[in-house]
Motif scaffolding. Sequence first.
Motif, PDB file in Angstrom:
ATOM      1  N   GLY A 184       8.883  11.183  -6.680  1.00  0.00           N
ATOM      2  CA  GLY A 184      10.248  11.701  -6.646  1.00  0.00           C
ATOM      3  C   GLY A 184      10.707  12.025  -5.233  1.00  0.00           C
ATOM      4  N   GLU A 185       9.799  12.628  -4.451  1.00  0.00           N
ATOM      5  CA  GLU A 185      10.143  12.970  -3.058  1.00  0.00           C
ATOM      6  C   GLU A 185      10.416  11.716  -2.241  1.00  0.00           C
ATOM      7  OE1 GLU A 185       6.641  15.706  -2.736  1.00  0.00           O
ATOM      8  OE2 GLU A 185       7.901  16.667  -1.246  1.00  0.00           O
ATOM      9  N   LEU A 186       9.547  10.732  -2.405  1.00  0.00           N
ATOM     10  CA  LEU A 186       9.730   9.484  -1.668  1.00  0.00           C
ATOM     11  C   LEU A 186      11.032   8.800  -2.090  1.00  0.00           C
ATOM     12  CD1 LEU A 186       8.728   7.336   0.302  1.00  0.00           C
ATOM     13  CD2 LEU A 186       7.385   6.338  -1.547  1.00  0.00           C
ATOM     14  N   ALA A 187      11.289   8.828  -3.390  1.00  0.00           N
ATOM     15  CA  ALA A 187      12.522   8.214  -3.895  1.00  0.00           C
ATOM     16  C   ALA A 187      13.743   8.877  -3.283  1.00  0.00           C
ATOM     17  CB  ALA A 187      12.560   8.330  -5.425  1.00  0.00           C
ATOM     18  N   PHE A 214      12.561  -2.695   4.579  1.00  0.00           N
ATOM     19  CA  PHE A 214      12.692  -2.234   5.964  1.00  0.00           C
ATOM     20  C   PHE A 214      12.798  -0.713   6.030  1.00  0.00           C
ATOM     21  CE2 PHE A 214      13.912  -6.582   7.420  1.00  0.00           C
ATOM     22  CZ  PHE A 214      13.054  -6.655   8.495  1.00  0.00           C
ATOM     23  N   ARG A 215      13.525  -0.140   5.066  1.00  0.00           N
ATOM     24  CA  ARG A 215      13.678   1.324   5.042  1.00  0.00           C
ATOM     25  C   ARG A 215      12.337   1.993   4.776  1.00  0.00           C
ATOM     26  NH1 ARG A 215      18.444   1.191   1.070  1.00  0.00           N
ATOM     27  NH2 ARG A 215      17.628   3.134   0.266  1.00  0.00           N
ATOM     28  N   ILE A 216      11.544   1.386   3.871  1.00  0.00           N
ATOM     29  CA  ILE A 216      10.219   1.937   3.564  1.00  0.00           C
ATOM     30  C   ILE A 216       9.335   1.881   4.811  1.00  0.00           C
ATOM     31  CG2 ILE A 216       8.095   1.516   2.252  1.00  0.00           C
ATOM     32  CD1 ILE A 216       9.937   0.522  -0.070  1.00  0.00           C
ATOM     33  N   ALA A 217       9.340   0.712   5.465  1.00  0.00           N
ATOM     34  CA  ALA A 217       8.515   0.551   6.672  1.00  0.00           C
ATOM     35  C   ALA A 217       8.938   1.542   7.747  1.00  0.00           C
ATOM     36  CB  ALA A 217       8.631  -0.879   7.179  1.00  0.00           C
ATOM     37  N   LYS A 218      10.239   1.708   7.894  1.00  0.00           N
ATOM     38  CA  LYS A 218      10.758   2.625   8.922  1.00  0.00           C
ATOM     39  C   LYS A 218      10.357   4.063   8.621  1.00  0.00           C
ATOM     40  CE  LYS A 218      15.057   3.743  11.304  1.00  0.00           C
ATOM     41  NZ  LYS A 218      16.521   3.574  11.303  1.00  0.00           N
ATOM     42  N   SER A 259      15.753   5.464  -7.070  1.00  0.00           N
ATOM     43  CA  SER A 259      15.253   6.245  -8.199  1.00  0.00           C
ATOM     44  C   SER A 259      13.719   6.289  -8.188  1.00  0.00           C
ATOM     45  CB  SER A 259      15.738   5.623  -9.519  1.00  0.00           C
ATOM     46  OG  SER A 259      15.151   4.354  -9.690  1.00  0.00           O
ATOM     47  N   ARG A 260      13.174   7.279  -8.882  1.00  0.00           N
ATOM     48  CA  ARG A 260      11.710   7.386  -8.975  1.00  0.00           C
ATOM     49  C   ARG A 260      11.135   6.165  -9.692  1.00  0.00           C
ATOM     50  NH1 ARG A 260       7.773   8.204 -11.989  1.00  0.00           N
ATOM     51  NH2 ARG A 260       9.084   8.209 -13.830  1.00  0.00           N
ATOM     52  N   GLN A 261      11.907   5.646 -10.632  1.00  0.00           N
ATOM     53  CA  GLN A 261      11.465   4.455 -11.368  1.00  0.00           C
ATOM     54  C   GLN A 261      11.279   3.265 -10.417  1.00  0.00           C
ATOM     55  OE1 GLN A 261      14.258   2.995 -14.267  1.00  0.00           O
ATOM     56  NE2 GLN A 261      12.733   1.807 -15.343  1.00  0.00           N
ATOM     57  N   THR A 262      12.136   3.182  -9.409  1.00  0.00           N
ATOM     58  CA  THR A 262      12.020   2.092  -8.432  1.00  0.00           C
ATOM     59  C   THR A 262      10.716   2.211  -7.656  1.00  0.00           C
ATOM     60  OG1 THR A 262      14.420   1.993  -8.219  1.00  0.00           O
ATOM     61  CG2 THR A 262      13.145   0.992  -6.450  1.00  0.00           C
ATOM     62  N   ILE A 263      10.395   3.421  -7.217  1.00  0.00           N
ATOM     63  CA  ILE A 263       9.149   3.639  -6.465  1.00  0.00           C
ATOM     64  C   ILE A 263       7.949   3.278  -7.336  1.00  0.00           C
ATOM     65  CG2 ILE A 263       7.723   5.378  -5.303  1.00  0.00           C
ATOM     66  CD1 ILE A 263      10.310   4.639  -3.808  1.00  0.00           C
ATOM     67  N   ASN A 264       7.996   3.744  -8.580  1.00  0.00           N
ATOM     68  CA  ASN A 264       6.896   3.450  -9.503  1.00  0.00           C
ATOM     69  C   ASN A 264       6.741   1.945  -9.723  1.00  0.00           C
ATOM     70  OD1 ASN A 264       4.853   4.336 -11.463  1.00  0.00           O
ATOM     71  ND2 ASN A 264       6.243   3.414 -12.949  1.00  0.00           N
ATOM     72  N   ALA A 265       7.865   1.245  -9.895  1.00  0.00           N
ATOM     73  CA  ALA A 265       7.823  -0.204 -10.135  1.00  0.00           C
ATOM     74  C   ALA A 265       7.292  -0.947  -8.905  1.00  0.00           C
ATOM     75  CB  ALA A 265       9.213  -0.719 -10.504  1.00  0.00           C
ATOM     76  N   ILE A 266       7.633  -0.460  -7.713  1.00  0.00           N
ATOM     77  CA  ILE A 266       7.135  -1.108  -6.479  1.00  0.00           C
ATOM     78  C   ILE A 266       5.632  -0.867  -6.363  1.00  0.00           C
ATOM     79  CG2 ILE A 266       7.233  -1.105  -3.951  1.00  0.00           C
ATOM     80  CD1 ILE A 266      10.214  -0.289  -4.217  1.00  0.00           C
ATOM     81  N   GLU A 267       5.211   0.372  -6.586  1.00  0.00           N
ATOM     82  CA  GLU A 267       3.785   0.709  -6.449  1.00  0.00           C
ATOM     83  C   GLU A 267       2.917  -0.061  -7.429  1.00  0.00           C
ATOM     84  OE1 GLU A 267       3.972   5.283  -4.700  1.00  0.00           O
ATOM     85  OE2 GLU A 267       3.155   4.918  -6.691  1.00  0.00           O
ATOM     86  N   ASP A 272       0.834  -1.208   0.000  1.00  0.00           N
ATOM     87  CA  ASP A 272       0.000   0.000   0.000  1.00  0.00           C
ATOM     88  C   ASP A 272       0.868   1.257   0.000  1.00  0.00           C
ATOM     89  OD1 ASP A 272       1.009  -0.167   2.507  1.00  0.00           O
ATOM     90  OD2 ASP A 272      -0.911  -0.027   3.563  1.00  0.00           O
ATOM     91  N   LEU A 273       1.968   1.152  -0.720  1.00  0.00           N
ATOM     92  CA  LEU A 273       2.926   2.262  -0.763  1.00  0.00           C
ATOM     93  C   LEU A 273       2.294   3.527  -1.346  1.00  0.00           C
ATOM     94  CD1 LEU A 273       5.880   2.859  -0.081  1.00  0.00           C
ATOM     95  CD2 LEU A 273       6.494   2.182  -2.390  1.00  0.00           C
ATOM     96  N   ARG A 274       1.496   3.346  -2.381  1.00  0.00           N
ATOM     97  CA  ARG A 274       0.878   4.505  -3.032  1.00  0.00           C
ATOM     98  C   ARG A 274      -0.033   5.254  -2.055  1.00  0.00           C
ATOM     99  NH1 ARG A 274       0.056   5.538  -8.572  1.00  0.00           N
ATOM    100  NH2 ARG A 274       0.632   3.415  -9.094  1.00  0.00           N
ATOM    101  N   GLU A 275      -0.824   4.505  -1.304  1.00  0.00           N
ATOM    102  CA  GLU A 275      -1.750   5.120  -0.339  1.00  0.00           C
ATOM    103  C   GLU A 275      -0.970   5.838   0.772  1.00  0.00           C
ATOM    104  OE1 GLU A 275      -1.999   1.960  -1.397  1.00  0.00           O
ATOM    105  OE2 GLU A 275      -3.769   2.183  -2.683  1.00  0.00           O
ATOM    106  N   ARG A 276       0.055   5.179   1.274  1.00  0.00           N
ATOM    107  CA  ARG A 276       0.860   5.784   2.347  1.00  0.00           C
ATOM    108  C   ARG A 276       1.568   7.046   1.846  1.00  0.00           C
ATOM    109  NH1 ARG A 276       1.644   2.456   6.888  1.00  0.00           N
ATOM    110  NH2 ARG A 276       0.729   0.402   6.599  1.00  0.00           N
ATOM    111  N   ARG A 277       2.026   6.983   0.620  1.00  0.00           N
ATOM    112  CA  ARG A 277       2.690   8.158   0.037  1.00  0.00           C
ATOM    113  C   ARG A 277       1.698   9.303  -0.117  1.00  0.00           C
ATOM    114  NH1 ARG A 277       3.128   9.776  -5.050  1.00  0.00           N
ATOM    115  NH2 ARG A 277       2.337   7.853  -5.986  1.00  0.00           N
ATOM    116  N   ALA A 278       0.481   8.955  -0.534  1.00  0.00           N
ATOM    117  CA  ALA A 278      -0.558   9.975  -0.708  1.00  0.00           C
ATOM    118  C   ALA A 278      -0.926  10.612   0.628  1.00  0.00           C
ATOM    119  CB  ALA A 278      -1.787   9.344  -1.354  1.00  0.00           C
TER     120      ALA A 278
END
Lengths: 134, 64
Positions: free
Chosen positions: B19-22, B48-52, B28-36, B6-12
């Motif tokens: 880009g900010e989250l990345a 773990f870094r995302i959860a933290k 990279s922003r591409q990594t965030i997009n690929a995960i979402e 639920d990365l997209r929801e948490r980011r929202a």
Amino acid sequence: MEQEALAPASPARIPRLVVAGGVFMISYFLARHGMHAWAPVSHWDIAVMSMPLLVFFWLVWEVQRVLRHIDELQRRIHLEALALAFLTVLLALMGLGLIEETPKGRITLPFRDMWFALLPLYGICYLAARRHYR
Amino acid sequence: MIVRNDLRERRAEHDWSQGELAERLGVSRQTINAIETGKYDPSLELAFRIAKLFKARIEDVFKP
């Protein structure tokens, strides 16, 4: 650990990689030129041929440094691109081997310039691998 | 195994762009997009870094 984890994916190591690549290419073409110029003196051959090899180790070291610090998705894309490129080259060489087996299939490949085809091939494989993650 | 997140929801919720989250995560922003979009499962370290960053448990962000 924390600082390293939160450090931005900096492309600061790229210039060193480009320099290493450039020096390698220069040394390679110098060696090729040297092989022609000093061909009669056979004991210089190995020394001249070894010149780009030394620079090549530096280039490999720089590539490893970049790959270790690159974004993890980019690393995955490069890995997939390498796998694709390797299999494509394997298939191409096997195909050429089959052609050579035919009675009139004798082909003379310009081995000294074949490496150049690998660069655009890797580029194509990289783009193909990257497409999946867009 | 498909891992949802639920990365997209948490980011929202934080009103962050990809880009900010990345930038906060050092990827990279591409990594965030690929995960979402579920095209890429992050490494354990990045998970773990995302959860933290979102002050959540890793199993709350990523679900099998």
